[in-house]
Design an enzyme around this catalytic site. Structure first.
Site, mmCIF file in Angstrom:
data_model
loop_
_atom_site.group_PDB
_atom_site.id
_atom_site.type_symbol
_atom_site.label_atom_id
_atom_site.label_comp_id
_atom_site.label_asym_id
_atom_site.label_seq_id
_atom_site.Cartn_x
_atom_site.Cartn_y
_atom_site.Cartn_z
ATOM 1 N N THR A 117 55.860 60.713 6.979
ATOM 2 C CA THR A 117 54.591 60.094 6.637
ATOM 3 C C THR A 117 54.695 59.268 5.366
ATOM 4 O O THR A 117 55.495 59.599 4.472
ATOM 5 C CB THR A 117 53.527 61.196 6.418
ATOM 6 O OG1 THR A 117 52.374 60.619 5.812
ATOM 7 C CG2 THR A 117 54.016 62.305 5.497
ATOM 8 N N TYR A 141 50.764 68.666 1.796
ATOM 9 C CA TYR A 141 51.196 68.073 3.065
ATOM 10 C C TYR A 141 52.322 67.062 2.822
ATOM 11 O O TYR A 141 53.407 67.161 3.412
ATOM 12 C CB TYR A 141 50.006 67.387 3.762
ATOM 13 C CG TYR A 141 50.424 66.492 4.892
ATOM 14 C CD1 TYR A 141 51.046 67.013 6.023
ATOM 15 C CD2 TYR A 141 50.228 65.107 4.828
ATOM 16 C CE1 TYR A 141 51.459 66.179 7.056
ATOM 17 C CE2 TYR A 141 50.638 64.275 5.847
ATOM 18 C CZ TYR A 141 51.251 64.818 6.959
ATOM 19 O OH TYR A 141 51.668 63.992 7.971
#
Ligand code: UDP
Length: 325
Positions: A117, A141
């Site tokens: 990501t 995350y």
């Protein structure tokens, strides 16, 4: 004989679309998913229900299936939840991936495409974001994905793993035939929430911040059609299967779109404006994120086909009008 791919997280949004595109490209696929957020109906090929932390189950599936490669989409991916419950993120995303890698090694599967990501970069110090941008993730995350990338690079160097990491920007849209799309039990993403608000299925959208230093005061993101993302996975896998050791690539269009521009595109697609209220900024949202994507274009000959936000949003609207699950 066509290559066999185990799609871990294959019942989820991006995993299921990528699996379908793999099938279109002649691969044989099976899915492994715990169905905590995915949908059994979305999985392509045989579905093995299991947790990525379950070493015995994974080992059995990998050794029975004689797979040539794994694509790994299974992760917890809600930034807010990761701030509230960081251990879940390190456990599933980092611990689960370590287990998967060990099981792959034990069963002789040495080829992996991993979903990462742009959240690994943290707040940009330069734009567009290139792959060499410093990595200072601002959420557990993002930190968990950065840790996995480090683990994968070490395994590429010392364990003989061929691995490519794809750093996604903002995935959106559905399969153009309407068969697969984005349905999350807990939805936090702008495009599905805004469409649902306009269709009267949810309350008005909360627009998180209109006082950013951007062209209209709202955040800029790089929205990429899920089919273009899937295509990047297929190209990355083909390169690995040809013997390349793999690399890390941004997967974005390079075009930044503001939240207000997204809402306007949804309004045009639906023929009705998106009802919304201005809310406070959401913690952890950088003002702008968009990719420099020339590395993947040069290395994998990948270019996005869906470059207009209207076309991307149209397919998200198509899914929202008639979701299959
Ligand atoms: N956003 C918003 N309202 C929402 C959800 C998102 O204004 O209900 C904004 C968010 O602040 C960000 C952009 O939309 O600027 C994209 O957010 P999303 O959660 O879809 O993706 P992210 O960029 O966080 O991965």
């Amino acid at each position: 004989m066509s290559a066999r791919v185990l799609v871990v997280g294959g019942a989820g949004y991006i995993g299921s679309v990528t699996a379908a595109v793999l099938v279109q490209n002649g691969f044989e696929v099976e899915a492994y998913d715990d169905l905590s957020t995915g949908h059994a109906e979305a999985a392509q090929g045989r579905l093995h229900r299991g947790d990525i932390r379950d070493k015995d189950r994974l080992t059995a599936v990998l050794s029975d299936g004689k797979f040539d490669a794994v694509m790994h989409f299974a992760a917890k991916s809600l930034v807010g939840e990761s701030v509230a419950h960081p251990l879940r993120y390190y456990d599933v995303n980092v611990g689960g991936t370590a287990t998967l890698l060990q099981c792959m090694q034990d069963t002789g599967v040495d080829t992996l495409v991993f979903s990462s990501t742009c959240a690994i970069y943290g707040d940009p110090i330069r734009l567009p974001l290139d792959e060499e941008h410093p990595q200072h993730p601002v959420s557990p995350y993002g930190a968990s994905k950065k840790m996995v990338e480090e683990m994968l690079a070490a395994c590429r160097a010392k364990e003989g793993l061929k691995v490519t990491t794809l750093r996604y920007f903002n995935a959106a849209g559905c399969m153009p035939d309407g068969s697969l799309g984005e349905s999350h039990k807990t939805e936090t993403h702008l495009i599905p929430l805004a469409i649902a608000a306009a269709l009267g299925q949810r309350p008005p959208l909360s627009l998180f911040g209109t006082d950013y230093d951007t062209r209209d005061g709202t955040c800029i993101r790089d929205y990429i059609h899920v089919l273009d993302l899937a295509d990047a996975h297929v190209k990355a896998l083909n390169q690995l299967l040809e013997g390349d050791p793999g690399d890390a690539y941004n997967v974005g269009t390079g075009v930044g779109t503001t939240v207000k521009e997204v809402l306007a595109a949804i309004g045009r697609s639906l023929g009705t404006p998106v009802p919304h209220d201005v809310a406070e900024r959401r913690a952890g949202d950088p003002p702008a994120l968009f990719a420099r994507a020339d590395k993947i274009q040069a290395a994998l000959n990948w270019t996005p086909e869906w470059t207009s936000i209207d076309a991307i949003v149209d397919t998200a609207v198509q899914w929202a009008r008639s979701p299959r699950f």
